[in-house]
Motif scaffolding. Sequence first.
Motif, mmCIF file in Angstrom:
data_model
loop_
_atom_site.group_PDB
_atom_site.id
_atom_site.type_symbol
_atom_site.label_atom_id
_atom_site.label_comp_id
_atom_site.label_asym_id
_atom_site.label_seq_id
_atom_site.Cartn_x
_atom_site.Cartn_y
_atom_site.Cartn_z
ATOM 1 N N SER A 145 0.784 -1.102 0.152
ATOM 2 C CA SER A 145 0.076 0.030 0.172
ATOM 3 C C SER A 145 0.953 1.276 -0.055
ATOM 4 O O SER A 145 1.986 1.308 0.194
ATOM 5 N N PHE A 146 0.226 2.571 -0.288
ATOM 6 C CA PHE A 146 1.073 3.586 -0.026
ATOM 7 C C PHE A 146 1.459 4.131 1.022
ATOM 8 O O PHE A 146 2.490 4.911 1.392
ATOM 9 N N GLY A 147 0.610 3.526 2.033
ATOM 10 C CA GLY A 147 0.994 3.900 3.502
ATOM 11 C C GLY A 147 2.360 3.196 4.155
ATOM 12 O O GLY A 147 2.673 3.645 5.153
ATOM 13 N N ASP A 148 2.781 2.295 3.435
ATOM 14 C CA ASP A 148 3.932 1.464 3.780
ATOM 15 C C ASP A 148 5.134 2.455 3.481
ATOM 16 O O ASP A 148 5.330 2.952 2.713
ATOM 17 N N PRO A 149 5.827 2.675 4.706
ATOM 18 C CA PRO A 149 6.975 3.600 4.683
ATOM 19 C C PRO A 149 8.026 3.338 3.470
ATOM 20 O O PRO A 149 8.831 4.160 3.193
ATOM 21 N N ALA A 150 8.389 2.189 3.202
ATOM 22 C CA ALA A 150 9.322 1.614 2.395
ATOM 23 C C ALA A 150 8.981 2.067 0.976
ATOM 24 O O ALA A 150 9.999 2.159 0.116
ATOM 25 N N LEU A 151 7.658 2.738 0.511
ATOM 26 C CA LEU A 151 7.343 2.827 -0.775
ATOM 27 C C LEU A 151 6.975 4.434 -0.898
ATOM 28 O O LEU A 151 7.133 5.135 -1.903
ATOM 29 N N CYS A 152 6.808 5.095 0.253
ATOM 30 C CA CYS A 152 6.994 6.649 0.067
ATOM 31 C C CYS A 152 8.236 7.354 0.696
ATOM 32 O O CYS A 152 8.834 6.489 1.747
ATOM 33 N N VAL A 153 8.700 8.109 -0.120
ATOM 34 C CA VAL A 153 10.211 8.632 0.402
ATOM 35 C C VAL A 153 9.797 10.000 0.525
ATOM 36 O O VAL A 153 9.312 10.789 -0.080
ATOM 37 N N LYS A 154 10.178 10.624 1.747
ATOM 38 C CA LYS A 154 10.090 12.066 2.495
ATOM 39 C C LYS A 154 11.025 12.765 1.488
ATOM 40 O O LYS A 154 12.072 12.630 1.227
ATOM 41 N N ALA A 155 10.565 14.177 1.240
ATOM 42 C CA ALA A 155 11.318 15.153 0.531
ATOM 43 C C ALA A 155 12.004 14.659 -0.488
ATOM 44 O O ALA A 155 13.129 15.167 -0.819
ATOM 45 N N TRP A 156 11.625 13.928 -1.453
ATOM 46 C CA TRP A 156 12.097 13.360 -2.888
ATOM 47 C C TRP A 156 11.389 13.810 -3.869
ATOM 48 O O TRP A 156 10.042 13.688 -3.809
ATOM 49 N N ASP A 157 11.684 14.356 -5.122
ATOM 50 C CA ASP A 157 11.225 14.414 -6.199
ATOM 51 C C ASP A 157 11.514 13.092 -7.295
ATOM 52 O O ASP A 157 12.908 12.920 -7.158
ATOM 53 N N VAL A 158 10.887 12.484 -8.208
ATOM 54 C CA VAL A 158 11.387 11.634 -9.039
ATOM 55 C C VAL A 158 10.935 12.304 -10.223
ATOM 56 O O VAL A 158 9.630 12.250 -10.661
ATOM 57 N N THR A 159 11.569 12.279 -11.520
ATOM 58 C CA THR A 159 11.224 12.694 -12.754
ATOM 59 C C THR A 159 10.338 11.677 -13.315
ATOM 60 O O THR A 159 10.187 10.652 -12.902
ATOM 61 N N GLY A 160 9.465 12.142 -13.981
ATOM 62 C CA GLY A 160 8.484 11.343 -14.870
ATOM 63 C C GLY A 160 7.442 11.952 -15.672
ATOM 64 O O GLY A 160 7.637 13.412 -15.717
ATOM 65 N N GLN A 161 6.734 11.585 -16.193
ATOM 66 C CA GLN A 161 5.430 12.058 -17.031
ATOM 67 C C GLN A 161 4.576 12.732 -16.107
ATOM 68 O O GLN A 161 3.813 11.588 -15.691
ATOM 69 N N GLU A 162 4.056 13.721 -15.956
ATOM 70 C CA GLU A 162 3.141 14.130 -15.173
ATOM 71 C C GLU A 162 1.861 14.163 -16.100
ATOM 72 O O GLU A 162 1.676 14.582 -17.137
ATOM 73 N N SER A 163 0.788 13.522 -15.163
ATOM 74 C CA SER A 163 -0.438 13.539 -15.654
ATOM 75 C C SER A 163 -1.320 14.740 -15.148
ATOM 76 O O SER A 163 -1.667 14.784 -13.884
#
Length: 115
Positions: A30-48
């Motif tokens: 899930s998104f709530g798992d701290p292993a999947l959410c990283v604080k204070a980081w941006d990741v490049t990609g295609q914005e929707s």
Amino acid sequence: MCYLGNNILQGSSGHNVADSYFQTCVVRGSFGDPALCVKAWDVTGQESLPIYSGYTLDQCAMKCDSDRSRCSYFVHTTNMLCVLKTLPFTFQSGHRTGPESSVDKVCFRTPPTKG
């Protein structure tokens, strides 16, 4: 082949460069798992578009989960913006992958765990 690591953005194995032979595998529930959410980081990609304003982290996660064709991960900012994205780690003008103080969390959608 797939690299498994315990730090999605700064692991010691593999590399963060597009490669036709290797991929990073993210496996959690899930998104709530701290292993999947990283604080204070941006990741490049295609914005929707559109970018959603006034969203909590939970609302942003629900929006991403309900729009899977346009969202494989999302960025939630400190000023409550929700940016749905696809194609992680691809270059987009004006953005970079790395620490970013205006980002609350970047979160990757993953398949549910079995069990």
